[in-house]
Design an enzyme around this catalytic site. Structure first.
Site, PDB file in Angstrom:
ATOM      1  N   GLY A 206       0.803  -1.212   0.000  1.00 46.05           N
ATOM      2  CA  GLY A 206       0.000   0.000   0.000  1.00 46.05           C
ATOM      3  C   GLY A 206       0.842   1.271   0.000  1.00 46.05           C
ATOM      4  O   GLY A 206       0.538   2.239  -0.702  1.00 46.05           O
ATOM      5  N   THR A 207       1.916   1.265   0.785  1.00 43.46           N
ATOM      6  CA  THR A 207       2.749   2.471   0.891  1.00 43.46           C
ATOM      7  C   THR A 207       3.355   2.818  -0.464  1.00 43.46           C
ATOM      8  O   THR A 207       3.324   3.979  -0.898  1.00 43.46           O
ATOM      9  CB  THR A 207       3.855   2.249   1.942  1.00 43.46           C
ATOM     10  OG1 THR A 207       3.227   1.935   3.184  1.00 43.46           O
ATOM     11  CG2 THR A 207       4.738   3.470   2.097  1.00 43.46           C
TER      12      THR A 207
ATOM     13  N   ASN B   8      -8.437   3.800   8.199  1.00 44.59           N
ATOM     14  CA  ASN B   8      -7.833   2.673   8.906  1.00 44.59           C
ATOM     15  C   ASN B   8      -8.045   2.701  10.409  1.00 44.59           C
ATOM     16  O   ASN B   8      -7.992   1.674  11.068  1.00 44.59           O
ATOM     17  CB  ASN B   8      -6.331   2.614   8.596  1.00 44.59           C
ATOM     18  CG  ASN B   8      -5.649   3.950   8.683  1.00 44.59           C
ATOM     19  OD1 ASN B   8      -6.023   4.894   7.989  1.00 44.59           O
ATOM     20  ND2 ASN B   8      -4.659   4.061   9.542  1.00 44.59           N
TER      21      ASN B   8
ATOM     22  N   GLN C  89      -7.723  -0.306   3.155  1.00 42.03           N
ATOM     23  CA  GLN C  89      -8.598  -0.890   4.184  1.00 42.03           C
ATOM     24  C   GLN C  89      -9.937  -1.345   3.618  1.00 42.03           C
ATOM     25  O   GLN C  89     -10.645  -2.127   4.246  1.00 42.03           O
ATOM     26  CB  GLN C  89      -8.840   0.122   5.317  1.00 42.03           C
ATOM     27  CG  GLN C  89      -7.610   0.420   6.144  1.00 42.03           C
ATOM     28  CD  GLN C  89      -7.130  -0.770   6.977  1.00 42.03           C
ATOM     29  OE1 GLN C  89      -7.861  -1.719   7.220  1.00 42.03           O
ATOM     30  NE2 GLN C  89      -5.885  -0.712   7.412  1.00 42.03           N
TER      31      GLN C  89
ATOM     32  N   SER D  24      -3.392  -3.411  -0.867  1.00 40.69           N
ATOM     33  CA  SER D  24      -2.297  -4.139  -0.235  1.00 40.69           C
ATOM     34  C   SER D  24      -2.776  -5.538   0.153  1.00 40.69           C
ATOM     35  O   SER D  24      -3.796  -5.670   0.841  1.00 40.69           O
ATOM     36  CB  SER D  24      -1.848  -3.355   1.004  1.00 40.69           C
ATOM     37  OG  SER D  24      -0.869  -4.074   1.705  1.00 40.69           O
ATOM     38  N   ALA D  25      -2.037  -6.573  -0.268  1.00 44.91           N
ATOM     39  CA  ALA D  25      -2.509  -7.956  -0.097  1.00 44.91           C
ATOM     40  C   ALA D  25      -2.705  -8.350   1.366  1.00 44.91           C
ATOM     41  O   ALA D  25      -3.657  -9.047   1.704  1.00 44.91           O
ATOM     42  CB  ALA D  25      -1.515  -8.912  -0.761  1.00 44.91           C
ATOM     43  N   HIS D  26      -1.798  -7.875   2.254  1.00 44.36           N
ATOM     44  CA  HIS D  26      -1.851  -8.414   3.624  1.00 44.36           C
ATOM     45  C   HIS D  26      -3.056  -7.925   4.429  1.00 44.36           C
ATOM     46  O   HIS D  26      -3.325  -8.430   5.521  1.00 44.36           O
ATOM     47  CB  HIS D  26      -0.541  -8.141   4.376  1.00 44.36           C
ATOM     48  CG  HIS D  26      -0.318  -6.737   4.846  1.00 44.36           C
ATOM     49  ND1 HIS D  26      -0.480  -6.377   6.164  1.00 44.36           N
ATOM     50  CD2 HIS D  26       0.074  -5.618   4.195  1.00 44.36           C
ATOM     51  CE1 HIS D  26      -0.186  -5.086   6.300  1.00 44.36           C
ATOM     52  NE2 HIS D  26       0.155  -4.599   5.119  1.00 44.36           N
TER      53      HIS D  26
ATOM     54  N   THR E  89      12.355  -7.029 -10.412  1.00 43.39           N
ATOM     55  CA  THR E  89      11.756  -8.342 -10.684  1.00 43.39           C
ATOM     56  C   THR E  89      10.525  -8.503  -9.800  1.00 43.39           C
ATOM     57  O   THR E  89      10.597  -8.291  -8.591  1.00 43.39           O
ATOM     58  CB  THR E  89      12.786  -9.457 -10.384  1.00 43.39           C
ATOM     59  OG1 THR E  89      13.933  -9.198 -11.194  1.00 43.39           O
ATOM     60  CG2 THR E  89      12.226 -10.837 -10.670  1.00 43.39           C
TER      61      THR E  89
ATOM     62  N   CYS F 110       1.153   6.962  17.177  1.00 42.70           N
ATOM     63  CA  CYS F 110       1.460   6.391  15.872  1.00 42.70           C
ATOM     64  C   CYS F 110       2.494   5.283  16.018  1.00 42.70           C
ATOM     65  O   CYS F 110       3.059   5.064  17.076  1.00 42.70           O
ATOM     66  CB  CYS F 110       1.906   7.469  14.895  1.00 42.70           C
ATOM     67  SG  CYS F 110       3.601   7.946  15.081  1.00 42.70           S
TER      68      CYS F 110
HETATM   69  N1  PLP Z   1      -2.971   2.967   3.583  1.00 45.23           N
HETATM   70  C1  PLP Z   1      -3.769   2.578   4.577  1.00 45.23           C
HETATM   71  C2  PLP Z   1      -5.137   3.185   4.721  1.00 45.23           C
HETATM   72  C3  PLP Z   1      -3.342   1.614   5.503  1.00 45.23           C
HETATM   73  O1  PLP Z   1      -4.136   1.237   6.494  1.00 45.23           O
HETATM   74  C4  PLP Z   1      -2.045   1.065   5.342  1.00 45.23           C
HETATM   75  C5  PLP Z   1      -1.519   0.094   6.314  1.00 45.23           C
HETATM   76  O2  PLP Z   1      -1.838   0.120   7.479  1.00 45.23           O
HETATM   77  C6  PLP Z   1      -1.255   1.503   4.258  1.00 45.23           C
HETATM   78  C7  PLP Z   1      -1.754   2.451   3.405  1.00 45.23           C
HETATM   79  C8  PLP Z   1       0.112   0.940   4.037  1.00 45.23           C
HETATM   80  O3  PLP Z   1       0.033  -0.356   3.490  1.00 45.23           O
HETATM   81  P1  PLP Z   1       1.299  -1.339   3.495  1.00 45.23           P
HETATM   82  O4  PLP Z   1       1.426  -1.871   4.882  1.00 45.23           O
HETATM   83  O5  PLP Z   1       0.952  -2.425   2.519  1.00 45.23           O
HETATM   84  O6  PLP Z   1       2.471  -0.549   3.039  1.00 45.23           O
END
Ligand code: PLP
Length: 407
Positions: free
Chosen positions: A79-80, A159, A187, A207-209, A245, A333
């Site tokens: 996600g980041t 989130n 989320q 984000s997969a996790h 890759t 945080c």
């Molecule tokens: N954006 C949101 C709203 C999230 O809740 C999170 C993770 O907590 C992220 C982005 C970041 O995702 P990742 O952990 O896959 O980098």
């Protein structure tokens, strides 16, 4: 009497917004890509070709979850990275490095920090406020638009407090003004339907996790024709938008998780929603001076966020952990800062109020029995913490309004 004692029972996981379990089906799908089918998808031999086929199958599954075209999916490390690519990529397109961006006060740091980074290079950012239940007003977004606005980024669902934003209305406004619209749907995936066409979305991060896939893999949906500059340069993988890759096994896991999320969305959402509503109703009834954070109905099916006067969220999380229940707090945080969450402050809460928060996020495997146990345990834990709190009903500092650190 408690339905279960802490020692006799298994641990309860109520922190699904932090991460989720990889489902056995997902793990099984991934395994061959570590052990036998370990080719590089860019290689032209049979090992490479079978990896490439798997990659493209996963791309189809992710696209199907969003009603996108497979060619519009770019695999990333999560996600980041997806947020960074959308924001920096739009701002830096063809080296322009100028203009104006719009976002909201309650975004994840993965959106706010890239915006801050761009400010260092002279770009301007408007940060739109939210209501006391965390909702963005699309009218505020519209008012913030300028002639030089290059991107609007508003998350699909929060989130911490779970509030779902009116992304369809915001997307419509952005489209009418010809401005690319990005949404962080990290989320939201697997918990609410998202249709990039109906919702007028140009870019979407996932984000997969967060929906039972592996950590360290995600995707950015990039609508055909959206102008984006890569932020990672190298071998030109992912149509030049994301060199390196590809994490084939991870992407296969993401694809399988997307398939399951689509297949099971309705039944899992209904179950989680019922459990969420039980908690949201019961907690304020069971515990005096406790409140629900975020919108009562426009919220993620799995999110129950509370706050308690005269309580430190961290203490609450630790005490619940002793009882076998894993939750989280929105009050500090992840870097360990003592600053309360920017999301809770954006709702208009004082620092003291924001520090007393507890986030309970459900998953598909949670049961009514587990929620029952939580509701039995919580009042005792809160009372115990209030007894030892320096801020309680008898000390004016602890009053829920007008503490020493009013923002
Ligand atoms: N954006 C949101 C709203 C999230 O809740 C999170 C993770 O907590 C992220 C982005 C970041 O995702 P990742 O952990 O896959 O980098």
């Amino acid at each position: 009497m408690l339905a279960m004692t802490a020692s006799a029972r298994k641990r309860i996981y109520f922190d699904h917004s932090a991460t989720t379990q990889v489902l056995p089906e997902v793990l099984e799908a991934m395994k061959p890509y570590f052990l036998d089918k370990y080719g590089n998808p860019s290689s032209i031999h049979s090992f490479g070709r079978e990896a490439k086929v798997a990659l493209e199958e996963a791309r189809k599954s992710v696209a199907a979850l969003l009603n996108a075209d497979p060619m519009e999916i770019v695999f990333t490390s999560g996600g980041t990275e997806s947020d960074n690519l959308a924001i920096k990529g739009a701002a830096m397109y063809k080296g322009r490095m100028k203009g104006h961006l719009i976002t909201t006060k309650v975004e994840h740091h993965a959106v706010l920090e890239p915006m801050d980074f761009l400010k260092r290079f002279g770009l301007e950012v408007t940060i739109v406020p939210v209501s006391s239940d965390g909702l963005v007003d699309p009218g505020d977004v519209e008012k913030a638009i300028r002639n030089d606005t290059v991107l609007i980024s508003v998350m699909a669902a929060n989130n911490e407090i779970g509030t779902i934003q009116p992304i369809r209305e915001i997307g419509k406004i952005a489209q009418a003004r010809g401005i690319p619209f990005h949404t962080d749907a990290v989320q939201a995936m697997g918990k609410m339907p998202i249709d990039v066409k109906a919702d007028h979305i140009d870019m979407l991060s996932l984000s997969a996790h967060k929906f039972h896939g592996p950590k360290g893999v995600g995707a950015l949906y990039v609508k055909r024709g959206t102008h984006l500059e890569p932020i990672i340069h190298g071998g030109g993988q992912e149509r030049g938008l994301r060199s390196s890759t590809v994490n084939v096994a991870g992407v296969v896991g993401l694809g399988k998780a997307a398939e399951i999320a689509k297949r099971d969305l309705e039944p899992t959402s209904d179950r989680m929603k019922a459990l969420r509503d039980k908690m949201i109703k019961a907690v304020p009834e069971l515990i005096p001076r406790s409140y629900v954070n975020g919108h009562k109905t426009k919220r993620l099916v799995n999110n129950a966020s509370f706050r308690f006067d005269f309580i430190e969220g961290e203490g609450l999380v630790l005490q619940l952990d002793f009882k076998g229940i894993a939750t989280s707090t929105g009050s500090a945080c992840s870097t360990g800062s003592l600053e309360p969450s920017h999301v809770l402050l954006a709702l208009g809460l004082t620092h003291e109020q924001a520090h007393g928060s507890l986030r309970v996020t459900l998953g598909r495997e949670n049961t009514e029995e587990e929620v029952g146990y939580f509701l039995e345990v919580l009042p005792g834990v809160v009372s115990k913490l209030r007894e030892i709190s320096p801020f309680n009903e008898k000390t004016p500092m602890g009053a829920s309004e007008g503490g020493s650190c009013v923002q």
